[in-house]
Structures are given as structure tokens and as C-alpha cells.
Write a protein that holds these residues in place. Structure first.
Motif, PDB file in Angstrom:
ATOM      1  N   PHE A  40      43.943  33.513  45.132  1.00 25.40           N
ATOM      2  CA  PHE A  40      45.181  34.299  45.190  1.00 25.40           C
ATOM      3  C   PHE A  40      45.652  34.396  46.634  1.00 25.40           C
ATOM      4  O   PHE A  40      44.889  34.109  47.569  1.00 25.40           O
ATOM      5  CB  PHE A  40      44.952  35.709  44.615  1.00 25.40           C
ATOM      6  N   GLN A  41      46.900  34.799  46.797  1.00 26.33           N
ATOM      7  CA  GLN A  41      47.468  35.034  48.125  1.00 26.33           C
ATOM      8  C   GLN A  41      47.540  36.527  48.380  1.00 26.33           C
ATOM      9  O   GLN A  41      47.942  37.306  47.511  1.00 26.33           O
ATOM     10  CB  GLN A  41      48.864  34.422  48.229  1.00 26.33           C
ATOM     11  N   ASP A  42      47.165  36.937  49.565  1.00 25.34           N
ATOM     12  CA  ASP A  42      47.161  38.353  49.914  1.00 25.34           C
ATOM     13  C   ASP A  42      48.535  38.982  49.710  1.00 25.34           C
ATOM     14  O   ASP A  42      49.565  38.394  50.069  1.00 25.34           O
ATOM     15  CB  ASP A  42      46.757  38.552  51.383  1.00 25.34           C
ATOM     16  N   GLY A  43      48.544  40.173  49.131  1.00 20.37           N
ATOM     17  CA  GLY A  43      49.777  40.943  49.016  1.00 20.37           C
ATOM     18  C   GLY A  43      50.732  40.482  47.939  1.00 20.37           C
ATOM     19  O   GLY A  43      51.852  40.987  47.874  1.00 20.37           O
ATOM     20  N   ARG A  44      50.305  39.575  47.079  1.00 15.04           N
ATOM     21  CA  ARG A  44      51.187  39.077  46.026  1.00 15.04           C
ATOM     22  C   ARG A  44      50.905  39.790  44.703  1.00 15.04           C
ATOM     23  O   ARG A  44      49.874  40.428  44.521  1.00 15.04           O
ATOM     24  CB  ARG A  44      51.001  37.574  45.846  1.00 15.04           C
ATOM     25  N   ARG A  45      51.826  39.620  43.780  1.00 14.26           N
ATOM     26  CA  ARG A  45      51.646  40.179  42.457  1.00 14.26           C
ATOM     27  C   ARG A  45      50.715  39.298  41.640  1.00 14.26           C
ATOM     28  O   ARG A  45      50.814  38.061  41.690  1.00 14.26           O
ATOM     29  CB  ARG A  45      52.995  40.322  41.744  1.00 14.26           C
ATOM     30  N   VAL A  46      49.827  39.927  40.898  1.00 14.22           N
ATOM     31  CA  VAL A  46      48.924  39.203  40.011  1.00 14.22           C
ATOM     32  C   VAL A  46      49.044  39.802  38.610  1.00 14.22           C
ATOM     33  O   VAL A  46      49.441  40.959  38.442  1.00 14.22           O
ATOM     34  CB  VAL A  46      47.458  39.274  40.489  1.00 14.22           C
ATOM     35  N   ASN A  47      48.719  38.991  37.632  1.00 10.95           N
ATOM     36  CA  ASN A  47      48.746  39.432  36.243  1.00 10.95           C
ATOM     37  C   ASN A  47      47.331  39.631  35.725  1.00 10.95           C
ATOM     38  O   ASN A  47      46.376  39.007  36.221  1.00 10.95           O
ATOM     39  CB  ASN A  47      49.485  38.416  35.374  1.00 10.95           C
ATOM     40  N   ARG A  48      47.222  40.488  34.746  1.00 13.32           N
ATOM     41  CA  ARG A  48      45.915  40.739  34.170  1.00 13.32           C
ATOM     42  C   ARG A  48      45.308  39.435  33.661  1.00 13.32           C
ATOM     43  O   ARG A  48      45.965  38.655  32.971  1.00 13.32           O
ATOM     44  CB  ARG A  48      46.052  41.735  33.010  1.00 13.32           C
ATOM     45  N   GLY A  49      44.060  39.187  34.043  1.00 12.86           N
ATOM     46  CA  GLY A  49      43.366  37.973  33.639  1.00 12.86           C
ATOM     47  C   GLY A  49      43.437  36.846  34.647  1.00 12.86           C
ATOM     48  O   GLY A  49      42.720  35.839  34.492  1.00 12.86           O
ATOM     49  N   ASP A  50      44.263  36.983  35.687  1.00 13.18           N
ATOM     50  CA  ASP A  50      44.347  35.924  36.705  1.00 13.18           C
ATOM     51  C   ASP A  50      43.027  35.801  37.460  1.00 13.18           C
ATOM     52  O   ASP A  50      42.377  36.795  37.792  1.00 13.18           O
ATOM     53  CB  ASP A  50      45.469  36.237  37.708  1.00 13.18           C
ATOM     54  N   LEU A  51      42.629  34.559  37.754  1.00 10.86           N
ATOM     55  CA  LEU A  51      41.418  34.309  38.528  1.00 10.86           C
ATOM     56  C   LEU A  51      41.671  34.657  39.990  1.00 10.86           C
ATOM     57  O   LEU A  51      42.658  34.213  40.591  1.00 10.86           O
ATOM     58  CB  LEU A  51      41.013  32.842  38.408  1.00 10.86           C
ATOM     59  N   LEU A  52      40.747  35.446  40.586  1.00  5.63           N
ATOM     60  CA  LEU A  52      40.896  35.874  41.979  1.00  5.63           C
ATOM     61  C   LEU A  52      39.786  35.309  42.867  1.00  5.63           C
ATOM     62  O   LEU A  52      40.058  34.765  43.928  1.00  5.63           O
ATOM     63  CB  LEU A  52      40.901  37.407  42.064  1.00  5.63           C
ATOM     64  N   PHE A  53      38.539  35.456  42.448  1.00  6.97           N
ATOM     65  CA  PHE A  53      37.393  34.994  43.229  1.00  6.97           C
ATOM     66  C   PHE A  53      36.435  34.236  42.318  1.00  6.97           C
ATOM     67  O   PHE A  53      36.365  34.497  41.113  1.00  6.97           O
ATOM     68  CB  PHE A  53      36.620  36.163  43.864  1.00  6.97           C
ATOM     69  N   VAL A  54      35.675  33.312  42.931  1.00  8.33           N
ATOM     70  CA  VAL A  54      34.595  32.626  42.223  1.00  8.33           C
ATOM     71  C   VAL A  54      33.335  32.739  43.076  1.00  8.33           C
ATOM     72  O   VAL A  54      33.332  32.384  44.258  1.00  8.33           O
ATOM     73  CB  VAL A  54      34.919  31.139  41.954  1.00  8.33           C
ATOM     74  N   VAL A  55      32.273  33.263  42.463  1.00  7.83           N
ATOM     75  CA  VAL A  55      30.945  33.306  43.089  1.00  7.83           C
ATOM     76  C   VAL A  55      30.207  32.029  42.706  1.00  7.83           C
ATOM     77  O   VAL A  55      30.398  31.505  41.588  1.00  7.83           O
ATOM     78  CB  VAL A  55      30.177  34.559  42.622  1.00  7.83           C
ATOM     79  N   ASP A  56      29.379  31.525  43.599  1.00  5.05           N
ATOM     80  CA  ASP A  56      28.640  30.269  43.357  1.00  5.05           C
ATOM     81  C   ASP A  56      28.019  30.293  41.960  1.00  5.05           C
ATOM     82  O   ASP A  56      27.170  31.129  41.629  1.00  5.05           O
ATOM     83  CB  ASP A  56      27.554  30.116  44.420  1.00  5.05           C
ATOM     84  N   GLN A  57      28.417  29.327  41.126  1.00  8.52           N
ATOM     85  CA  GLN A  57      28.021  29.330  39.721  1.00  8.52           C
ATOM     86  C   GLN A  57      26.751  28.531  39.445  1.00  8.52           C
ATOM     87  O   GLN A  57      26.176  28.645  38.348  1.00  8.52           O
ATOM     88  CB  GLN A  57      29.163  28.763  38.866  1.00  8.52           C
ATOM     89  N   ARG A  58      26.272  27.736  40.381  1.00  6.64           N
ATOM     90  CA  ARG A  58      25.161  26.823  40.113  1.00  6.64           C
ATOM     91  C   ARG A  58      23.891  27.539  39.627  1.00  6.64           C
ATOM     92  O   ARG A  58      23.310  27.132  38.601  1.00  6.64           O
ATOM     93  CB  ARG A  58      24.872  25.971  41.345  1.00  6.64           C
ATOM     94  N   PRO A  59      23.408  28.578  40.301  1.00  9.37           N
ATOM     95  CA  PRO A  59      22.186  29.218  39.792  1.00  9.37           C
ATOM     96  C   PRO A  59      22.389  29.876  38.424  1.00  9.37           C
ATOM     97  O   PRO A  59      21.446  29.937  37.618  1.00  9.37           O
ATOM     98  CB  PRO A  59      21.860  30.263  40.863  1.00  9.37           C
ATOM     99  N   PHE A  60      23.582  30.317  38.144  1.00 12.84           N
ATOM    100  CA  PHE A  60      23.837  30.976  36.860  1.00 12.84           C
ATOM    101  C   PHE A  60      23.969  29.952  35.732  1.00 12.84           C
ATOM    102  O   PHE A  60      23.568  30.224  34.591  1.00 12.84           O
ATOM    103  CB  PHE A  60      25.099  31.835  36.968  1.00 12.84           C
TER     104      PHE A  60
END
Length: 363
Positions: A40-60
């Protein structure tokens, strides 16, 4: 001289407050790991369900694969235990095995079933943890700046990622004195004005750079007790904010419907004298003598001062040359007329209900 201008008016009580978000969500990760993506871009409008961050998924993903394999193993164990139990049932009937051996096989079957249930629970947990690596917007609104960058390690339940606030509608929060609260409750009991605890009484708000009350909303909340330290009670109104112009933390001056409608006399402010703690006006008796009359004043309406008590509609009021007069002075009056000096943009009668927040707009 002139008779007072008569109007049906309502009182508006003024408060200072600030805007707060209807919803204010702090985003904190539910799993630990390094950030691999910010979407996402700082200070912008987001909608419910929008992806914001991803944590390293490999171990999970690896943990989920291991859990799925455990489920497959537990299911195979259960199939084998079921076959053994079926054979044992036939053998024990023909006395080919002992009852003790049959009970052991039956217990193994129950253990296999429990093992499969436990493995499936671990699989669901691993699947949830993997889904938590994608941090999505829980509400629609305006997102703040990111608190972390790609590569930063975040800790589950601790690291703040960003904040999202919902701006439409927005709340205007203020504190009211105990005296006002008592006034409103007594008016409600007497049927003069519904309490804002039970009715969406209208509120008008003026921003710091505005000279008129251009924002309209309605009361939504009154707290359940008075703060013993300040002697005030917290309340808020809800205001439509479709363009997002109003933001949390912004100050404003609000006026809240403060009474039911009543008939009032309107006179110019300069026709009112102050005698220590009393307010006075000069009226003429039948002999054209100046007589002081104590009055109870109210707010300004149409550029004139409301007289609540002390003045009759037909009484002749002195409106000019008051500095040269004394009680008992005999004068030769000239007929005058009191006219409105400003447009009254407030309602002149108490509405039964305020507009819904979505229908309120800035004027």
C-alpha cells in the motif's frame, strides 16, 4: 420607542470539542517474522480486505506441509486400526483371541481416531498461521504511514504496523457540564426537549477558519456517568464526511439544540443595561415616564438579544438615547420599529428527529 420583535425560537448551547474517528484500528501482526512485502501507499484510502503487509511465508508453508503429512499418516493409522478392530470382533466371537486382546485392539482404534483429530487440529492451526502472514485491512478507511520496512522483523502481538481510521461518518466528541446535563434531563421529563440519550438531536459545527456553523450532524452518544474529577459528561455527535475533509484531532465549536421551542421577545443589545448583576431595559408607563424593568436575557437570534422573562409583548421599549435617561424621566417618545439585523440560519422550532448522518452535508 418600539415594541419588541416576537419570534418562536429555540436555544442552542455551545461546546468546544474535537473530531475522532468512528473506527480507529491499530494493525499488529499475529505471527512473527521478517516483512517481505508492503502493498500500500502511505496516507491513501484502502478497502476492507486489501492486502497491506506480507510476513515471510516460507516457514509457515513448511509447517503446513508437515501438518498435512501428519494428517495423512494419522489417517493411514486409523484405517489400519479400523481393519484390526473389525477382525478382532470376528475372532473374539469365535474365541480365537481373548477378550483382553480385543479390548487392546479397540483402544488402539480410539487412539488412532484421537490422533487423526489432533493432526487435523494442527493442520488447521498451521493453515491459520499461514493466512496470518498476509495482513489485510480489517476496515475501509484512510491508512497511516508504515511503521516498518521490508526486511524488518515483526513480533506477533507487539509490533505496530500502521493504523487505519474510518472517516465517514466521523464523530465530534465533547464534554458537557453537569448543569447542562441536568437541564436537558429536566426538559425531557417535562416534555420540552427529548434528551440526546434517546433522540438524535441536531448539532451544528463550526471549524476554526469558518465564521458560520456549516457542518450538520446528530447526537449519538451520552456517557453513563459524570466524571467526578471534572464535573463533566462525555458525549459525541456523528457527522457525515463523504469527502474525508474532516480528520481526527481537528477542533471545532459545536452548538447543540438546547431547548424546546418557546415565544421570545427580541430587542437590540444596546437597549439592555447592566446594573451590577441584573439586566435592565427601560419601558414607558402610561404617563410616558421611563421605568426600569429587570429582564432575563438569552442568546442572539437574527442579530437581536432574546428576552426570556420580564417584558410583555405590548410594552413600549426605549431603544435610543438610554445614556441620557434616568428612572422617572418624562419623555416625548417617537415611534420606532425593531427589525432583524441578521439572517437566522438555525431552526426556529424543535425538530422531531435530525437528518440521518448520510443525509447531512456541509453548507
Amino acid at each position: 420607542m418600539a415594541t419588541a420583535l416576537q419570534r418562536v425560537v429555540v436555544d442552542w448551547d455551545e461546546y468546544i470539542g474535537r473530531f475522532v474517528a468512528e473506527e480507529d484500528v491499530q494493525l499488529i501482526p499475529r505471527v512473527s517474522g521478517p516483512i517481505t512485502r508492503i502493498a500500500f501507499q502511505d496516507g491513501r484510502r484502502v478497502n476492507r480486505g486489501d492486502l497491506l503487509f506480507v510476513v515471510d511465508q516460507r516457514p509457515f508453508r513448511a509447517a503446513l506441509s508437515e501438518a498435512e503429512a501428519s494428517v495423512a499418516s494419522a489417517r493411514a493409522t486409523l484405517v489400519n486400526a479400523t481393519l484390526q478392530a473389525n477382525r478382532a470382533t470376528a475372532l473374539v466371537d469365535s474365541d480365537a483371541i481373548s477378550r483382553e486382546e480385543s479390548d487392546t485392539i479397540t483402544a488402539a482404534l480410539r487412539t488412532a481416531r484421537a490422533g487423526l483429530a489432533a493432526a487435523q487440529a494442527r493442520q488447521r492451526t498451521a493453515s491459520l498461521d499461514l493466512s496470518f502472514t498476509e495482513v489485510r485491512a480489517p476496515i475501509s478507511g484512510l491508512v497511516s504511514s508504515r511503521r516498518v520496512d521490508v526486511g524488518d522483523f515483526v513480533t506477533a502481538g507487539q509490533t505496530e504496523l500502521t493504523r487505519i481510521v474510518r472517516l465517514d461518518p466521523i464523530r465530534f466528541s465533547f464534554d458537557g457540564a453537569e448543569a447542562f446535563y441536568l437541564k436537558y434531563m429536566r426538559q425531557d421529563a417535562q416534555g420540552q426537549r427529548r434528551s440526546s440519550r434517546f433522540a438524535p438531536n441536531p448539532v451544528e459545527i463550526q471549524l476554526a477558519d469558518e465564521n458560520r456553523y456549516g457542518w450538520r450532524g446528530s447526537m449519538r452518544f451520552i456517557d453513563n456517568g459524570i466524571n467526578p474529577n471534572t464535573g463533566t459528561i462525555q458525549a459525541y455527535a456523528v457527522v457525515a464526511n463523504p469527502d474525508g475533509f474532516l480528520v481526527p484531532g481537528m477542533f471545532g465549536r459545536a452548538r447543540l439544540l438546547g431547548s424546546g421551542s418557546y415565544k421570545a421577545m427580541l430587542v437590540p443589545d444596546e437597549a439592555i443595561l447592566t446594573d451590577q448583576t441584573r439586566k435592565l431595559v427601560y419601558v414607558l408607563n402610561g404617563k410616558n415616564e421611563v421605568v426600569p424593568r429587570p429582564v432575563v436575557t438569552g442568546p442572539m437570534v437574527e442579530g437581536l438579544r432574546v428576552i426570556r422573562e420580564g417584558l410583555a409583548p405590548t410594552e413600549k421599549l426605549v431603544i435610543d438615547g438610554l445614556a441620557r435617561l434616568q428612572p422617572g424621566t418624562l419623555i416625548s417618545p417617537r415611534q420606532g420599529r425593531i427589525r432583524p439585523r441578521a439572517k437566522n440560519d438555525a431552526p426556529i422550532a424543535q425538530p422531531l428527529a435530525a437528518p440521518a448522518p448520510a443525509q447531512a452535508t456541509a453548507r
